[in-house]
Design an enzyme around this catalytic site. Structure first.
Site, mmCIF file in Angstrom:
data_model
loop_
_atom_site.group_PDB
_atom_site.id
_atom_site.type_symbol
_atom_site.label_atom_id
_atom_site.label_comp_id
_atom_site.label_asym_id
_atom_site.label_seq_id
_atom_site.Cartn_x
_atom_site.Cartn_y
_atom_site.Cartn_z
ATOM 1 C CD GLU A 43 -2.956 1.105 2.294
ATOM 2 O OE1 GLU A 43 -3.295 -0.004 2.758
ATOM 3 O OE2 GLU A 43 -3.436 2.180 2.670
ATOM 4 C CE LYS A 72 -6.361 -1.067 5.200
ATOM 5 N NZ LYS A 72 -5.449 -0.299 4.350
ATOM 6 C CG ASP A 115 -0.192 -16.541 11.966
ATOM 7 O OD1 ASP A 115 -0.896 -15.845 11.207
ATOM 8 O OD2 ASP A 115 -0.534 -17.663 12.367
ATOM 9 C CG HIS A 129 -3.303 7.364 -0.560
ATOM 10 N ND1 HIS A 129 -2.802 6.614 0.473
ATOM 11 C CD2 HIS A 129 -3.940 6.505 -1.373
ATOM 12 C CE1 HIS A 129 -3.137 5.364 0.296
ATOM 13 N NE2 HIS A 129 -3.818 5.266 -0.821
HETATM 14 C C1 MEV Z 1 -5.857 3.548 4.794
HETATM 15 O O1 MEV Z 1 -5.127 2.396 4.470
HETATM 16 C C2 MEV Z 1 -5.894 3.728 6.288
HETATM 17 C C3 MEV Z 1 -6.735 4.891 6.780
HETATM 18 O O2 MEV Z 1 -8.075 4.800 6.286
HETATM 19 C C4 MEV Z 1 -6.716 4.831 8.290
HETATM 20 C C5 MEV Z 1 -7.646 5.800 8.961
HETATM 21 O O3 MEV Z 1 -8.664 6.212 8.352
HETATM 22 O O4 MEV Z 1 -7.360 6.124 10.128
HETATM 23 C C6 MEV Z 1 -6.194 6.220 6.290
#
Ligand code: MEV
Length: 435
Positions: A85, A279, A295, A392
């Site tokens: 990513e 995430k 793992d 990004h």
């Molecule tokens: C993207 O991989 C992760 C984010 O969505 C985490 C977040 O929103 O805190 C940017």
């Protein structure tokens, strides 16, 4: 029905498997040359990969990068990360650098107890089982001595063995609760071996003189738990609000800190935000776990179960403003190893551990949690200021150029043309087609 059932795939040679794989691909068929590229070139790695998993036809490459300048409990680490990513490594590196000048990541709590269970049904009077338990427990522990001898020598072993009455959850169900110290190994094989031995001991100890139809004790299953609530680490970053200058994008440090605190509160209370917030944490956590050959499915499962421990799924990290300080902390379960598994087998996992100075398992837990908190902070910082797309897109743009097969000239032209703009695949494609 589309496709066909292939019987005996596992019996094919590696070359035959690849040939078959090639024939499965849609047009244009994968050429012999492309198939060649699927082969793991180094014969040692090739053999290793063939042994690690089944039906192996190739090795799957992912970017391996370094997120430098993590200060964790006063030690400096340059942290290997494996992720596909865009922005994850850059964002965590920038957060690591930022906090390195503000005291770094500080470990507030660390526990290393692993857990496993033997589930069994009891068909006789429960008093019989409960009365038999104290002496049975001693027999079971002594039966396990030969399995645990090596681990005990390394300073670990079984630290708890208890009987739990689970009939309120499932009819006739009881459970052995077993806790382990697996020192520097993740210990999955060790734990499951112990549990299966305990299950055997239960069966033999509680079913004397009974044929299988009439057993009082029927073992259902024996397995470690990935919900390791006593194998957690808490890391924290903290600094005076006035020291946040430089990352506040036009806000005052206090306005920025208040917005960050609000963002963490939203993630604590709202499951939709909590999942995405977590995430962002796992972006950093998984990247180091993969790099070090641990793992990540186990850690993911455990982290999300832990996030739901109150009955509601919540953020794993929290934030508070107290006495002019911004404090952000993360508590996460991490069952990790620095020996065993593929940690010392996979060449890049081994290298990753070397890059980190060959940490022991608790040290690795601290580093991984810090990477998680760095990714989390970087994401929230972007979200409450510029939004995440700006940073990004810069890297995403490169992915689009690669996908479109853009020439270096087109890349330079497009990068200049779209500077500072929000872009999409379609817009870039149109630009490349026209230049
Ligand atoms: C993207 O991989 C992760 C984010 O969505 C985490 C977040 O929103 O805190 C940017």
């Amino acid at each position: 029905m589309k496709g066909f059932i292939y019987k005996g795939f596992s019996k094919l040679t590696e070359a035959e498997k690849r040939k078959l794989v090639s024939s499965l691909c849609d047009e244009p068929k994968v050429s012999e040359l492309e198939m060649d590229a699927l082969i793991v070139k180094d014969p040692r790695n090739r053999e290793l990969f063939m042994d690690l998993s089944e039906n192996t036809v190739s090795a799957y490459h992912l970017p391996f990068g370094i997120s430098p300048n993590f200060v964790v409990n006063g030690n400096i680490y340059h942290v290997p990360m494996v992720t596909e990513e865009s922005s994850v490594v850059a964002a965590s590196a920038s957060a690591a650098r930022f906090w390195s000048e503000r005291g770094g990541f500080v470990v507030k709590d660390l526990k290393t107890t692993k857990l496993g269970h033997v589930y069994f049904q009891w068909f006789a009077d429960d008093k019989i089982l409960k009365e038999a338990w104290p002496s049975l427990k001693l027999k079971l522990l002594s039966r396990l001595k030969y399995v645990t001898a090596n681990m005990v020598q390394r300073g670990g072993g079984i630290t708890r063995l208890d009987l739990s009455d689970d009939r309120h959850k499932t009819d006739k169900l009881f459970r052995l609760i077993v806790e382990f110290d697996t020192v520097n190994s993740m210990g999955a094989n060790f734990i499951n071996t112990c549990l299966e031995e305990l299950a055997q001991g239960l069966d033999e100890g509680l079913n004397t003189d009974k044929n299988s139809e009439e057993k009082d004790c029927r073992v259902v299953m024996s397995i470690l738990s990935n919900y390791v609530e006593e194998c957690t680490v808490t890391v924290e970053v903290c600094c005076p609000i006035r020291n946040l200058q430089g990352i506040t994008s036009g806000m005052t440090p206090l306005q920025f800190a208040q917005k960050v605190e609000l963002a963490y509160q939203i993630a604590w209370n709202d499951v939709y935000r909590a999942a995405t917030h977590n995430k962002g944490i796992m972006n950093g956590v998984d990247a180091v776990i993969i790099a070090t050959g641990n793992d990540w499915r186990a850690v993911e499962a455990g982290a999300h179960a832990f996030a739901s421990r109150s009955g509601q799924y919540r953020a794993l990290s929290q934030c508070e403003l107290v006495d002019d300080q911004l404090r952000i902390w993360l508590t996460i379960p991490l069952a990790l190893g620095t020996v065993g598994g593929i940690t010392n087998l996979h060449p890049l996992a081994k290298k990753s551990l070397e890059i980190l100075g060959n940490p022991n398992a608790p040290e690795l837990m601290c580093i991984v949690a810090s990477a998680g908190l760095a990714s989390n902070f970087a994401a929230v910082q972007s979200l409450v200021t510029t939004g995440i797309q700006k940073g990004h897109m810069r890297l995403h743009l490169m992915n689009i150029f690669n996908a479109l097969g853009a020439t270096p000239k087109q890349i330079t032209q497009a990068t200049e043309y779209f500077q500072g703009q929000k872009v999409s695949f379609a817009i870039i494609k149109q630009f490349i087609d026209e230049h």
